[in-house]
Design an enzyme around this catalytic site. Structure first.
Site, PDB file in Angstrom:
ATOM      1  N   ARG A  97       4.980  11.429  -2.455  1.00 52.48           N
ATOM      2  CA  ARG A  97       4.458  12.057  -1.246  1.00 52.48           C
ATOM      3  C   ARG A  97       4.622  11.093  -0.077  1.00 52.48           C
ATOM      4  O   ARG A  97       4.737   9.880  -0.263  1.00 52.48           O
ATOM      5  CB  ARG A  97       2.980  12.413  -1.396  1.00 52.48           C
ATOM      6  CG  ARG A  97       2.079  11.207  -1.676  1.00 52.48           C
ATOM      7  CD  ARG A  97       0.659  11.613  -1.995  1.00 52.48           C
ATOM      8  NE  ARG A  97      -0.159  10.485  -2.409  1.00 52.48           N
ATOM      9  CZ  ARG A  97      -0.867   9.727  -1.578  1.00 52.48           C
ATOM     10  NH1 ARG A  97      -0.849   9.998  -0.271  1.00 52.48           N
ATOM     11  NH2 ARG A  97      -1.600   8.712  -2.026  1.00 52.48           N
ATOM     12  N   TYR A 187      -3.039   0.070 -22.414  1.00 52.18           N
ATOM     13  CA  TYR A 187      -2.599  -0.456 -21.122  1.00 52.18           C
ATOM     14  C   TYR A 187      -1.702  -1.674 -21.294  1.00 52.18           C
ATOM     15  O   TYR A 187      -0.574  -1.710 -20.798  1.00 52.18           O
ATOM     16  CB  TYR A 187      -3.811  -0.809 -20.265  1.00 52.18           C
ATOM     17  CG  TYR A 187      -3.464  -1.186 -18.845  1.00 52.18           C
ATOM     18  CD1 TYR A 187      -3.168  -0.207 -17.900  1.00 52.18           C
ATOM     19  CD2 TYR A 187      -3.421  -2.519 -18.449  1.00 52.18           C
ATOM     20  CE1 TYR A 187      -2.846  -0.543 -16.593  1.00 52.18           C
ATOM     21  CE2 TYR A 187      -3.099  -2.869 -17.145  1.00 52.18           C
ATOM     22  CZ  TYR A 187      -2.811  -1.882 -16.227  1.00 52.18           C
ATOM     23  OH  TYR A 187      -2.475  -2.226 -14.944  1.00 52.18           O
ATOM     24  N   LYS A 191       2.553  -1.967 -20.885  1.00 52.41           N
ATOM     25  CA  LYS A 191       3.155  -2.934 -19.970  1.00 52.41           C
ATOM     26  C   LYS A 191       4.075  -3.887 -20.731  1.00 52.41           C
ATOM     27  O   LYS A 191       5.163  -4.246 -20.246  1.00 52.41           O
ATOM     28  CB  LYS A 191       2.071  -3.728 -19.246  1.00 52.41           C
ATOM     29  CG  LYS A 191       1.185  -2.899 -18.333  1.00 52.41           C
ATOM     30  CD  LYS A 191       1.944  -2.342 -17.148  1.00 52.41           C
ATOM     31  CE  LYS A 191       0.999  -1.681 -16.150  1.00 52.41           C
ATOM     32  NZ  LYS A 191       1.712  -1.069 -15.006  1.00 52.41           N
TER      33      LYS A 191
END
Length: 296
Positions: A97, A187, A191
């Site tokens: 956006r 998480y 990564k």
């Protein structure tokens, strides 16, 4: 004094002792990580000092760059730092956006709205763009487990693949402290997996940064993170490089690292090294900050 069936005079000394023990343990933990030697402190500090000297020559070459995830917290700070430095003739801001950019963001910054689910359709964006910064990321709480993997793994890897095909030579990725492909936590595991897969793409230069708990303003509210930051404020003050990293430090470290010459194709920077590369670390008291002032 008694509360219900509990006699406070019997309980409070034990509670106080327990709190004191935990506080001492945590203090020792943070102190250890703060004073622990960084294996390449001289190299990191030298790179931060050299960045200022190299910036004018870099500007003259008229390079282009892209930032994937520029609407996020780190991405926004990086955009501001690059705007101040004026290093690139063009910076492509890639996201899902458009946002209102600050007035000091120059015309060389161009927003590119993409549909990450159809990322291949936007391959031309990356053509002949030599430098790339990936600050893309979400949370499991916001997007769910599958949504998190989609953003933090799939979108990141697709951006890297398209960038490599387009001619990107130096790809910078904001990972996280304790990233490990074998971790039992989603998480840090994700990564770590991304780090390993980025290495396989074989960029001419790949920089992986593992900051600690990121400190700074966020547009979105994350209650758990807000509470953690409240308790980490004294930790960040007393032990600034132990487990926390201001977002502007991450941004400055990426820029300084990009400007400095290197002798290896893959660089992995842990939290303390990021502070040193930023040019504002107390561990680099003998060198100069990016804006040319003396370090404190």
């Amino acid at each position: 004094m008694q509360f219900l069936w509990i006699k406070c005079e019997d309980v409070l000394p034990g509670v106080g002792l327990g709190v004191l023990t935990v506080a001492l343990f945590l203090g020792a933990f943070f102190f250890y990580h703060e004073v622990q030697d960084s294996p390449e402190v001289e190299r990191n500090c030298r790179m931060a000092a050299e960045a200022t000297n190299n910036s004018e020559e870099f500007k003259m070459k008229g390079h282009s760059a892209f930032i994937v995830g520029y609407t996020g917290a780190v991405g926004k700070v990086l955009t501001k730092e690059l705007a101040k430095a004026k290093l690139f003739k063009k910076v492509l801001l890639i996201g899902r956006r458009e946002i209102d950019l600050d007035d000091d963001i120059g015309n060389e910054f161009e927003q590119k709205v993409v549909d990450f689910e159809k990322f291949d359709d936007y391959a031309d964006i990356f053509k002949d763009v030599k430098y790339g910064f990936c600050c893309l990321g979400t949370t499991r709480a916001k997007s769910g487990a599958q949504g998190f993997i989609r953003v933090d793994h799939d979108y990141v890897m697709k951006s890297a693949e398209l960038a490599k095909t387009g001619g990107c030579k130096h790809y910078n990725f904001v990972s996280t402290q304790a990233a490990d492909k074998n971790s039992s936590f989603l998480y840090t595991k994700t990564k770590g997996q991304v780090e390993e897969e980025l290495k396989a793409i074989q960029f001419e230069r790949l920089s992986l940064l593992r900051p600690g708990v990121l400190l700074g303003e966020r547009e979105e509210s994350r209650p758990g993170e807000a509470v953690a930051k409240f308790f980490l404020k004294p930790v960040a003050y007393l032990f600034p490089t132990a487990i926390t990293t201001p977002m502007d430090v991450v941004a400055k470290a990426m820029i300084n690292n990009m400007l400095a010459p290197v002798d290896r194709p893959v660089e992995l920077y842990e939290n303390k090294a990021i502070h040193q590369l930023s040019g504002v670390s107390k561990g680099c008291s003998g060198s100069k900050s990016q804006d040319g002032g003396d370090k404190k």
